[in-house]
Design a protein around this motif. Sequence first.
Motif, PDB file in Angstrom:
ATOM      1  N   TYR A 114       0.850  -1.198   0.000  1.00 52.43           N
ATOM      2  CA  TYR A 114       0.000   0.000   0.000  1.00 52.43           C
ATOM      3  C   TYR A 114       0.880   1.241   0.000  1.00 52.43           C
ATOM      4  CZ  TYR A 114      -2.720   3.794   2.153  1.00 52.43           C
ATOM      5  OH  TYR A 114      -3.303   5.007   2.452  1.00 52.43           O
ATOM      6  N   PHE A 115       0.508   2.220  -0.834  1.00 55.40           N
ATOM      7  CA  PHE A 115       1.195   3.510  -0.867  1.00 55.40           C
ATOM      8  C   PHE A 115       0.178   4.636  -0.679  1.00 55.40           C
ATOM      9  CE2 PHE A 115       3.946   0.959  -3.740  1.00 55.40           C
ATOM     10  CZ  PHE A 115       5.143   1.084  -3.055  1.00 55.40           C
ATOM     11  N   CYS A 116       0.602   5.647   0.026  1.00 59.73           N
ATOM     12  CA  CYS A 116      -0.135   6.908   0.090  1.00 59.73           C
ATOM     13  C   CYS A 116       0.888   8.030  -0.038  1.00 59.73           C
ATOM     14  CB  CYS A 116      -0.902   7.032   1.400  1.00 59.73           C
ATOM     15  SG  CYS A 116      -1.880   8.562   1.542  1.00 59.73           S
ATOM     16  N   SER A 117       0.694   8.908  -1.037  1.00 55.44           N
ATOM     17  CA  SER A 117       1.693   9.941  -1.304  1.00 55.44           C
ATOM     18  C   SER A 117       1.022  11.171  -1.892  1.00 55.44           C
ATOM     19  CB  SER A 117       2.750   9.416  -2.274  1.00 55.44           C
ATOM     20  OG  SER A 117       3.637  10.439  -2.676  1.00 55.44           O
ATOM     21  N   HIS A 118       1.508  12.339  -1.493  1.00 52.73           N
ATOM     22  CA  HIS A 118       0.991  13.582  -2.064  1.00 52.73           C
ATOM     23  C   HIS A 118       1.411  13.732  -3.522  1.00 52.73           C
ATOM     24  CE1 HIS A 118       4.897  15.671  -2.050  1.00 52.73           C
ATOM     25  NE2 HIS A 118       5.138  15.010  -0.919  1.00 52.73           N
ATOM     26  N   LYS A 119       2.336  12.869  -3.973  1.00 52.58           N
ATOM     27  CA  LYS A 119       2.744  12.900  -5.371  1.00 52.58           C
ATOM     28  C   LYS A 119       1.784  12.129  -6.281  1.00 52.58           C
ATOM     29  CE  LYS A 119       7.713  13.490  -4.558  1.00 52.58           C
ATOM     30  NZ  LYS A 119       9.064  12.936  -4.828  1.00 52.58           N
ATOM     31  N   LEU A 120       0.822  11.437  -5.685  1.00 55.20           N
ATOM     32  CA  LEU A 120      -0.180  10.715  -6.456  1.00 55.20           C
ATOM     33  C   LEU A 120      -1.436  11.571  -6.606  1.00 55.20           C
ATOM     34  CD1 LEU A 120       0.048   7.139  -4.856  1.00 55.20           C
ATOM     35  CD2 LEU A 120       0.832   7.797  -7.135  1.00 55.20           C
ATOM     36  N   ASP A 121      -1.989  11.565  -7.803  1.00 56.13           N
ATOM     37  CA  ASP A 121      -3.261  12.249  -8.067  1.00 56.13           C
ATOM     38  C   ASP A 121      -3.990  11.421  -9.122  1.00 56.13           C
ATOM     39  OD1 ASP A 121      -5.350  14.000  -8.229  1.00 56.13           O
ATOM     40  OD2 ASP A 121      -4.284  15.499  -9.418  1.00 56.13           O
ATOM     41  N   LEU A 122      -4.687  10.370  -8.671  1.00 54.95           N
ATOM     42  CA  LEU A 122      -5.173   9.323  -9.558  1.00 54.95           C
ATOM     43  C   LEU A 122      -6.698   9.301  -9.648  1.00 54.95           C
ATOM     44  CD1 LEU A 122      -2.943   6.426  -8.153  1.00 54.95           C
ATOM     45  CD2 LEU A 122      -2.438   7.887 -10.125  1.00 54.95           C
TER      46      LEU A 122
END
Length: 221
Positions: A114-122
């Motif tokens: 699992y990943f959570c990152s402010h660099k993701l916008d999906l």
Amino acid sequence: MTGLNLEILFIIILVLLAFYFFWYPQLRRSENLRKIAIDLNIPFYPKGDDSLYDHLEYFHLFSMNSKSRITNMLHQEDEETELAFFDFTFEIGGGGSRDHGISYATRYQQSVVYFCSHKLDLPQFVLQPEKKFHQFSDLQDIDFSGHTKFSDDYLLQGNPEESVRNLFNDQLLDFFESKPRLCVEGGANQMLFYRLNERVSPNNLSQFLEEGMQVLANFTK
């Protein structure tokens, strides 16, 4: 030896066999993963970290099954990325059957990152090998005419479709064409990576996490 003693002996043998073939491998796996977590300086949660459960409910993998269980979780967070590795077990089917009275459940065990990152916008999407079980019944398979290998190998579904198509550019399609049997789910700033019904050996954990980081890098802004 009396009949009662034989029954007791038989029960003892069954318990020992169950421990040797089922419980002991699970205990050994947990212990090996715990040691690796210590070496990596990542907190280890044998029964999962409760703080993560609400985030996981967002994903389709966790909504289409019963008797699910999370174990052996490594979970850490820094300024840029929250990461978790865990074993996820669930069952599909089972219960009563109108024709035969009984239907048997199919059990799946897989390792998940699992990943959570402010660099993701999906946009919301599910990518899986073609003809797997957990499809969105109300969404179409998104194919790409210029990438027939990807379309043959993978089922891609998501909403809104235009946003999913924009996300899966040529570079991303090429990447997945070179990586068979991957399952990836995403939405907003979160993402899952796994292979259905495949658990990673503790000895291969670092390699699996590295592969997950490669997937993450292809989706980050």
